[in-house]
Enzyme design. Structure first.
Site, PDB file in Angstrom:
ATOM      1  N   ASP A   1      40.132  41.993  54.918  1.00 45.24           N
ATOM      2  CA  ASP A   1      38.597  41.879  54.887  1.00 45.24           C
ATOM      3  C   ASP A   1      38.293  42.532  55.545  1.00 45.24           C
ATOM      4  O   ASP A   1      38.536  42.368  56.734  1.00 45.24           O
ATOM      5  CB  ASP A   1      38.624  39.927  54.740  1.00 45.24           C
ATOM      6  CG  ASP A   1      37.533  39.618  54.508  1.00 45.24           C
ATOM      7  OD1 ASP A   1      36.631  40.388  54.129  1.00 45.24           O
ATOM      8  OD2 ASP A   1      37.595  38.217  54.533  1.00 45.24           O
ATOM      9  N   HIS A   2      37.529  43.149  55.197  1.00 46.97           N
ATOM     10  CA  HIS A   2      36.251  43.813  55.944  1.00 46.97           C
ATOM     11  C   HIS A   2      35.461  43.339  57.093  1.00 46.97           C
ATOM     12  O   HIS A   2      35.067  44.044  57.876  1.00 46.97           O
ATOM     13  CB  HIS A   2      35.688  45.541  54.991  1.00 46.97           C
ATOM     14  CG  HIS A   2      36.253  46.479  55.629  1.00 46.97           C
ATOM     15  ND1 HIS A   2      35.828  46.790  57.594  1.00 46.97           N
ATOM     16  CD2 HIS A   2      36.413  47.944  55.668  1.00 46.97           C
ATOM     17  CE1 HIS A   2      36.482  48.466  57.828  1.00 46.97           C
ATOM     18  NE2 HIS A   2      36.483  48.869  56.936  1.00 46.97           N
ATOM     19  N   ARG A   3      35.264  42.180  56.093  1.00 48.44           N
ATOM     20  CA  ARG A   3      34.376  41.945  57.572  1.00 48.44           C
ATOM     21  C   ARG A   3      35.048  40.940  58.450  1.00 48.44           C
ATOM     22  O   ARG A   3      33.626  41.202  59.591  1.00 48.44           O
ATOM     23  CB  ARG A   3      34.255  40.239  56.365  1.00 48.44           C
ATOM     24  CG  ARG A   3      33.572  40.886  54.997  1.00 48.44           C
ATOM     25  CD  ARG A   3      33.125  39.092  54.762  1.00 48.44           C
ATOM     26  NE  ARG A   3      34.531  38.108  54.132  1.00 48.44           N
ATOM     27  CZ  ARG A   3      34.268  37.104  53.652  1.00 48.44           C
ATOM     28  NH1 ARG A   3      33.177  36.766  53.365  1.00 48.44           N
ATOM     29  NH2 ARG A   3      35.386  37.073  53.175  1.00 48.44           N
TER      30      ARG A   3
END
Length: 520
Positions: free
Chosen positions: A491-493
């Site tokens: 999850d690149h967040r």
């Protein structure tokens, strides 16, 4: 001899309806309490519905393949020696204020699932837990459930068996569970089918309840007709009853009226209605597509919704790499015989799970979740690894808890058991939840790399390719080595690509030198 109706109970946390996949009994069969009588598929799993009575099956109210709301009658029993109880249950007091009485009843019904057996309420337990209780001689009514809504799990039964010295001939089994009297499975409530729109010239009855045979219900569904709008054929017990012929007549009248409306709209030439008319042929053409049609529901729909939610919520990035696992192949070959002597099948997966759990401790953001409501990143202090498992209904993810605290053989034994029960559709809901990181092994079907979708709300998932011999360059020469391709989605967040690469490198380090795992 008296008759008792059995309504479909709440077979899972928050489940409102289920598909009756198959009957395990037939009219005239004698059944015992807790004997499975039907298989019902919810949006979570396939579960067996146990009988609450000792008695004889008088009538089955639902056909296989039919969707049944929780609370609809599915079986009528003939039960001996309970006339007084049945009479008391059949008598419903006339409330002076129906609205308040109905609200009170709904409140009581909503509260019932949370009542544990210790309070004298109904016992909620998976069929597998009930079978285990019978095998161990445990009175399931005395077991306190630790599952959702106080549901009794297999671990609760085992714990109770360890704590009690009572024999199998101890306390008598509890009384009937989920005693439900009254109601008709053929009742359709307002809004269950149809789109609620009526063409001009066709008057809808607009009832709230309608009695109909299962065949009539199917005909209404096929014709796109709401049974509550079909004029009643007759009245039965004060309720409107609709026949299949009435459904077909009403459907034909609807179609005729719709065609008339379409001609009127065309003649009017309004731009807004012309757009609607243009879309109608497309919808008709779509409905006429050839090929087999399979309902999109149950576990398959739940998987699809979860995948969609994950993909459109968490921005995915996938890191690919490959590692030499020749030493792992040798170590597993050595330990495989030892494991077999202890009746444990040892695959490569427990090694990978231990490697990931060890790496997660060094990279805590990989073992996290995002609390969006409070705008906080939660670094989990538990290491529960989910293993994506292919079943006839789609992917399920059994969870092995506290992988960091368990040895390889214990992990293997627990994982094998849960995977087997997931494929048999007998695993409990609580055993499919709570993972902090997930592994998916697409290499078993020959895949090498993929872009696995995160098991949201986790922040990472590791995909394993096929472990096989591949050419590797060593000291300027090409040699054959066992290699394992890895695909890590994040999850690149929460995570950056550099962290993902470092985490993958640490996992590969453990797999390249698997004896390090024996120290974990």
């Amino acid at each position: 001899m008296t008759t008792k109706d059995f309504k479909l109970p709440d077979v899972g946390e928050g489940v409102a309806e289920g598909e009756l996949v198959s009957w395990l009994v037939a009219p005239g069969d004698t059944v015992e309490e807790d004997q499975p009588v039907a298989e019902v598929e919810t949006d979570k799993a396939l579960v067996e519905v146990p009988s609450p009575y000792n008695g004889t099956v008088k009538e089955l109210h639902v056909e296989e393949g039919q969707m049944v709301p929780v609370g609809d009658v599915i079986i009528t029993y003939e039960v001996e020696g309970e006339a007084d109880e049945a009479a008391a249950a059949d008598v419903e007091p006339e409330p002076e204020e129906p609205a308040e009485a109905e609200a009170e009843t709904e409140t009581e019904a909503a509260a019932e699932p949370s009542e544990s057996s210790a309070k004298g309420g109904r016992v909620f337990a998976a069929p597998s837990a009930r079978r285990l209780a019978r095998e161990l001689g445990v009175d399931i009514a005395s077991v306190s459930g630790s599952g959702p809504s106080g549901r009794v799990t297999e671990s609760d039964v085992r714990q109770a068996a360890e704590e009690t010295s009572a024999s199998a001939e101890g306390e008598e089994k509890r009384g009937p569970r989920d005693v439900d009297v009254g109601g008709k499975s053929s009742v359709t409530k307002r809004g269950e089918s149809g789109n609620g729109q009526q063409p001009s010239g066709v008057e809808a009855a607009g009832r709230d309840r309608t009695l109909a045979a299962p065949a009539t219900r199917r005909a209404a569904k096929e014709q796109g007709v709401d049974l509550d709008d079909v004029p009643a054929t007759e009245m039965r017990d004060g309720e409107a009853f609709v026949s299949a012929d009435a459904v077909m007549e009403y459907a034909e009248a609807q179609r005729a009226a719709q065609e008339a409306d379409a001609r009127a709209v065309s003649e009017a030439g309004a731009a807004e209605t012309e757009t609607a008319a243009e879309s109608a042929p497309a919808a008709t053409a779509e409905g006429d597509l050839s090929g087999e049609r399979i309902p999109y529901r149950g576990v398959r729909r739940t998987i699809g919704e979860a995948m969609q939610n994950s993909k459109f919520t968490a921005p995915h990035v996938t890191h690919h790499d490959s590692t030499d696992v020749s030493a792992l192949v040798e170590l597993r070959a050595e330990l495989k015989e030892v494991a077999a002597e202890r009746d444990v099948r040892l695959s490569y997966m427990p090694f990978v799970m231990k490697a990931i759990a060890a790496a997660l401790k060094q990279y805590p953001y990989m073992n996290a979740t995002l609390d969006e409501e409070n705008e906080e990143i939660v670094l989990r202090d538990e290491y529960h690894i989910g293993v994506a498992t292919a079943t006839d209904a789609g992917l399920m993810v059994p969870v092995v808890e506290d992988v960091d605290k368990k040895g390889l053989l214990q992990i293997a034994e627990e994982m094998n058991d849960k995977i087997e029960r997931a494929r048999a559709r007998s695993i409990g809901h609580d055993e499919l939840r709570g993972s902090t990181f997930t592994i998916t092994n697409f290499g078993v079907v020959g895949g090498e790399y993929a872009t696995p979708i995160i098991n949201y709300p986790e922040v990472g998932i590791m995909g394993l390719g096929e472990l096989t011999e591949r050419p590797v360059v060593e000291d300027g020469e090409v040699v054959a080595r066992h290699t394992l391709p890895l695909s890590l989605s994040i999850d690149h967040r929460i995570l950056d690509g550099a962290v993902a690469a470092e985490f993958a490198n640490q996992v590969m380090e453990y797999l390249q030198h698997p004896k390090l795992l024996l120290l974990e």
